[in-house]
Design a protein around this motif. Structure first.
Motif, PDB file in Angstrom:
ATOM      1  N   PHE A  85       0.834  -1.205   0.000  1.00  0.00           N
ATOM      2  CA  PHE A  85       0.000   0.000   0.000  1.00  0.00           C
ATOM      3  C   PHE A  85       0.872   1.259   0.000  1.00  0.00           C
ATOM      4  CE2 PHE A  85      -2.314   3.383   2.257  1.00  0.00           C
ATOM      5  CZ  PHE A  85      -3.414   3.494   1.431  1.00  0.00           C
ATOM      6  N   ALA A  86       1.954   1.234   0.765  1.00  0.00           N
ATOM      7  CA  ALA A  86       2.843   2.392   0.833  1.00  0.00           C
ATOM      8  C   ALA A  86       3.489   2.669  -0.523  1.00  0.00           C
ATOM      9  CB  ALA A  86       3.914   2.155   1.887  1.00  0.00           C
ATOM     10  N   VAL A  87       3.878   1.613  -1.222  1.00  0.00           N
ATOM     11  CA  VAL A  87       4.494   1.772  -2.540  1.00  0.00           C
ATOM     12  C   VAL A  87       3.525   2.436  -3.502  1.00  0.00           C
ATOM     13  CG1 VAL A  87       5.322   0.504  -4.559  1.00  0.00           C
ATOM     14  CG2 VAL A  87       6.138  -0.115  -2.283  1.00  0.00           C
ATOM     15  N   ARG A  88       2.292   1.938  -3.504  1.00  0.00           N
ATOM     16  CA  ARG A  88       1.302   2.519  -4.420  1.00  0.00           C
ATOM     17  C   ARG A  88       0.986   3.954  -4.019  1.00  0.00           C
ATOM     18  NH1 ARG A  88      -4.880   0.548  -5.915  1.00  0.00           N
ATOM     19  NH2 ARG A  88      -5.091   2.016  -7.630  1.00  0.00           N
ATOM     20  N   LEU A  89       0.898   4.234  -2.738  1.00  0.00           N
ATOM     21  CA  LEU A  89       0.590   5.580  -2.262  1.00  0.00           C
ATOM     22  C   LEU A  89       1.689   6.563  -2.668  1.00  0.00           C
ATOM     23  CD1 LEU A  89      -1.473   7.195  -0.596  1.00  0.00           C
ATOM     24  CD2 LEU A  89      -0.063   6.739   1.421  1.00  0.00           C
ATOM     25  N   ILE A  90       2.939   6.138  -2.580  1.00  0.00           N
ATOM     26  CA  ILE A  90       4.062   7.002  -2.984  1.00  0.00           C
ATOM     27  C   ILE A  90       3.954   7.343  -4.469  1.00  0.00           C
ATOM     28  CG2 ILE A  90       6.559   7.067  -3.320  1.00  0.00           C
ATOM     29  CD1 ILE A  90       6.783   5.352  -0.750  1.00  0.00           C
ATOM     30  N   ALA A  91       3.652   6.332  -5.301  1.00  0.00           N
ATOM     31  CA  ALA A  91       3.533   6.560  -6.745  1.00  0.00           C
ATOM     32  C   ALA A  91       2.372   7.502  -7.053  1.00  0.00           C
ATOM     33  CB  ALA A  91       3.345   5.232  -7.468  1.00  0.00           C
ATOM     34  N   LEU A  92       1.239   7.275  -6.395  1.00  0.00           N
ATOM     35  CA  LEU A  92       0.078   8.137  -6.617  1.00  0.00           C
ATOM     36  C   LEU A  92       0.370   9.569  -6.194  1.00  0.00           C
ATOM     37  CD1 LEU A  92      -2.871   5.852  -5.442  1.00  0.00           C
ATOM     38  CD2 LEU A  92      -2.561   6.777  -7.738  1.00  0.00           C
ATOM     39  N   LEU A  93       1.012   9.740  -5.040  1.00  0.00           N
ATOM     40  CA  LEU A  93       1.296  11.072  -4.510  1.00  0.00           C
ATOM     41  C   LEU A  93       2.270  11.818  -5.412  1.00  0.00           C
ATOM     42  CD1 LEU A  93       0.803  13.024  -2.162  1.00  0.00           C
ATOM     43  CD2 LEU A  93       2.773  11.998  -0.999  1.00  0.00           C
ATOM     44  N   ALA A  94       3.327  11.131  -5.859  1.00  0.00           N
ATOM     45  CA  ALA A  94       4.341  11.782  -6.697  1.00  0.00           C
ATOM     46  C   ALA A  94       3.756  12.224  -8.037  1.00  0.00           C
ATOM     47  CB  ALA A  94       5.513  10.825  -6.924  1.00  0.00           C
ATOM     48  N   THR A  95       2.984  11.351  -8.677  1.00  0.00           N
ATOM     49  CA  THR A  95       2.396  11.716  -9.974  1.00  0.00           C
ATOM     50  C   THR A  95       1.309  12.775  -9.813  1.00  0.00           C
ATOM     51  OG1 THR A  95       0.925   9.775  -9.769  1.00  0.00           O
ATOM     52  CG2 THR A  95       2.921   9.519 -11.108  1.00  0.00           C
ATOM     53  N   PHE A  96       0.621  12.756  -8.679  1.00  0.00           N
ATOM     54  CA  PHE A  96      -0.407  13.769  -8.438  1.00  0.00           C
ATOM     55  C   PHE A  96       0.235  15.148  -8.252  1.00  0.00           C
ATOM     56  CE2 PHE A  96      -3.220  16.074  -5.383  1.00  0.00           C
ATOM     57  CZ  PHE A  96      -4.305  16.253  -6.239  1.00  0.00           C
ATOM     58  N   ILE A  97       1.348  15.202  -7.513  1.00  0.00           N
ATOM     59  CA  ILE A  97       2.045  16.481  -7.323  1.00  0.00           C
ATOM     60  C   ILE A  97       2.576  16.992  -8.657  1.00  0.00           C
ATOM     61  CG2 ILE A  97       4.077  17.571  -6.276  1.00  0.00           C
ATOM     62  CD1 ILE A  97       3.700  15.697  -3.885  1.00  0.00           C
ATOM     63  N   SER A  98       3.155  16.104  -9.472  1.00  0.00           N
ATOM     64  CA  SER A  98       3.646  16.513 -10.786  1.00  0.00           C
ATOM     65  C   SER A  98       2.520  17.046 -11.660  1.00  0.00           C
ATOM     66  CB  SER A  98       4.337  15.334 -11.484  1.00  0.00           C
ATOM     67  OG  SER A  98       5.581  15.054 -10.894  1.00  0.00           O
ATOM     68  N   THR A  99       1.353  16.420 -11.566  1.00  0.00           N
ATOM     69  CA  THR A  99       0.201  16.876 -12.351  1.00  0.00           C
ATOM     70  C   THR A  99      -0.252  18.255 -11.908  1.00  0.00           C
ATOM     71  OG1 THR A  99      -0.527  14.583 -12.623  1.00  0.00           O
ATOM     72  CG2 THR A  99      -2.145  16.299 -13.081  1.00  0.00           C
ATOM     73  N   LEU A 100      -0.331  18.469 -10.591  1.00  0.00           N
ATOM     74  CA  LEU A 100      -0.725  19.784 -10.082  1.00  0.00           C
ATOM     75  C   LEU A 100       0.265  20.860 -10.527  1.00  0.00           C
ATOM     76  CD1 LEU A 100      -1.905  19.072  -6.403  1.00  0.00           C
ATOM     77  CD2 LEU A 100      -3.317  19.557  -8.411  1.00  0.00           C
ATOM     78  N   LEU A 101       1.543  20.559 -10.464  1.00  0.00           N
ATOM     79  CA  LEU A 101       2.560  21.516 -10.892  1.00  0.00           C
ATOM     80  C   LEU A 101       2.481  21.772 -12.399  1.00  0.00           C
ATOM     81  CD1 LEU A 101       5.623  20.277  -8.792  1.00  0.00           C
ATOM     82  CD2 LEU A 101       4.309  22.377  -8.446  1.00  0.00           C
ATOM     83  N   ALA A 102       2.160  20.718 -13.174  1.00  0.00           N
ATOM     84  CA  ALA A 102       2.023  20.880 -14.624  1.00  0.00           C
ATOM     85  C   ALA A 102       0.819  21.764 -14.955  1.00  0.00           C
ATOM     86  CB  ALA A 102       1.884  19.515 -15.297  1.00  0.00           C
ATOM     87  N   VAL A 103      -0.273  21.597 -14.202  1.00  0.00           N
ATOM     88  CA  VAL A 103      -1.449  22.451 -14.392  1.00  0.00           C
ATOM     89  C   VAL A 103      -1.109  23.898 -14.051  1.00  0.00           C
ATOM     90  CG1 VAL A 103      -3.783  22.956 -13.565  1.00  0.00           C
ATOM     91  CG2 VAL A 103      -3.103  20.590 -14.004  1.00  0.00           C
ATOM     92  N   LYS A 104      -0.405  24.087 -12.933  1.00  0.00           N
ATOM     93  CA  LYS A 104       0.025  25.435 -12.527  1.00  0.00           C
ATOM     94  C   LYS A 104       0.919  26.058 -13.600  1.00  0.00           C
ATOM     95  CE  LYS A 104       2.857  27.805  -9.076  1.00  0.00           C
ATOM     96  NZ  LYS A 104       3.783  27.627  -7.930  1.00  0.00           N
TER      97      LYS A 104
END
Length: 352
Positions: A27-46
């Protein structure tokens, strides 16, 4: 530090963290991947929202010299050509992480490869240095081979793995020869695309050098984009790939070759580009007509989507063959639209 560095850095940093997380912490591995790609997406939108289209040149630039004797530096920036592609990469990467629930074994290795692939994709589109432009693409190109071979599906997955590996390796090597030849022939002693462009505008390459380099870039990048008749790896590879891999490769990574042609080959080798226009136009008709007809005959949904994806690349090449602002703008719009729709259709196919 540029926002672009954070966009491409988060997935790579997350991959490093995942490498040290115990295997049983699924679960931690998947959460790290989701969090990292989500932050990159937010920054890309910004980044996309803050991008000022009325300002000429590159924005969000960061340049750090590396190997000064060879003219290599970490140089990132965006203009109207790649700002949309970086947004596309961020969105598809997060969506790919979300649909990776289907992977039930070796999850740590899977998410590690997914994050490396994401960081490589975003780095390739952000780079304004030919060395890092190519390096990040190769970083993103290696994980799909492993992911199809280990987590792929169907009886032909091993054959698909070998075929996509051979085709894309050959295409990347041909493109590498073209890029090195461009570096040597230019005499600018720099891999920096901004400096190289300014140098070649003032000192254009002679006709012989242009006609030697341009076909190397055209067919090298063309194989990576599945230009007909070098396209047969794509439908088979996408049909055998895990859902997230197909989404990222068909939706985003395949646009690297087109981006390379628009960013490097067409502006830096204009005389040779004019001479090869009719060949590009004829070849792209093969994508549109032949691959479109093959798609209509498919009874396998993934092969249908894969052949349709290859056919759509023909319309982008048709825009490049126009060599005018409207055609190139249309090509970039289709690249982004196709990236979103191809990723969505492969995601829905995997869900079904």
């Amino acid at each position: 530090m540029s926002t672009l560095t954070y966009i491409l850095g988060w997935p790579l940093l997350a991959a490093l963290v995942v490498a040290f997380v115990p295997r049983n912490y699924r679960f931690a591995v998947r959460l790290i991947a989701l969090l990292a790609t989500f932050i990159s997406t937010l920054l890309a939108v910004k980044l996309f929202v803050q991008f000022d289209a009325s300002v000429g040149g590159f924005q969000f630039v960061q340049k750090i010299p590396w190997v000064q004797t060879l003219g290599i530096s970490y140089h990132v920036g965006v203009d109207g050509l790649n700002v949309g592609l970086i947004l596309l990469g961020g969105i598809v990467a997060f969506a790919a992480s979300c649909v990776s629930w289907e992977i039930k074994e070796r999850e740590k290795e899977y998410y590690l490869l997914l994050l490396i692939m994401t960081g490589g994709i975003l780095g390739a589109f952000a780079s304004l240095d030919m060395f890092f432009f190519y390096f990040f693409h190769e970083l993103a190109l290696i994980p799909p081979f492993i992911m199809i071979g280990v987590w792929g599906r169907g009886e032909d997955k091993n054959y698909a793995t070998f075929k996509i590996t051979l085709y894309l390796t050959v295409g990347a090597l041909i493109a590498l020869v073209g890029l090195i030849a461009l570096y040597v022939q230019s005499g600018a002693n720099t891999f920096d695309l901004v400096e190289l462009t300014n140098h070649l505008r003032a000192n254009p390459l002679n006709s012989q050098a242009q006609h030697f380099i341009f076909p190397l870039l055209l067919f090298g990048f063309g194989i990576l984009v599945s230009l007909w008749p070098f396209h047969t790896w794509a439908p088979l590879g996408y049909g055998a790939a895990p859902t997230a891999t197909a989404m990222l490769h068909a939706g985003v990574l395949k646009k690297f070759g087109l981006y390379g042609l628009i960013r490097i080959a067409l502006p830096l080798l204009p005389e040779a580009a004019q001479s090869w226009l009719h060949i590009i136009a004829y070849l792209c008709l093969g994508n549109i007509l032949f691959c479109g007809l093959v798609a209509m005959r498919q009874k396998n949904l993934n092969l249908l989507i894969g052949n349709s994806s290859v056919a759509h690349m023909g319309f982008v090449f048709l825009g490049l063959a126009s060599l005018n602002l409207i055609g190139l703008t249309g090509a970039v719009v289709i690249m982004i639209a196709h990236g979103l729709l191809a990723a969505l259709t492969f995601g829905l196919s995997g869900y079904l």
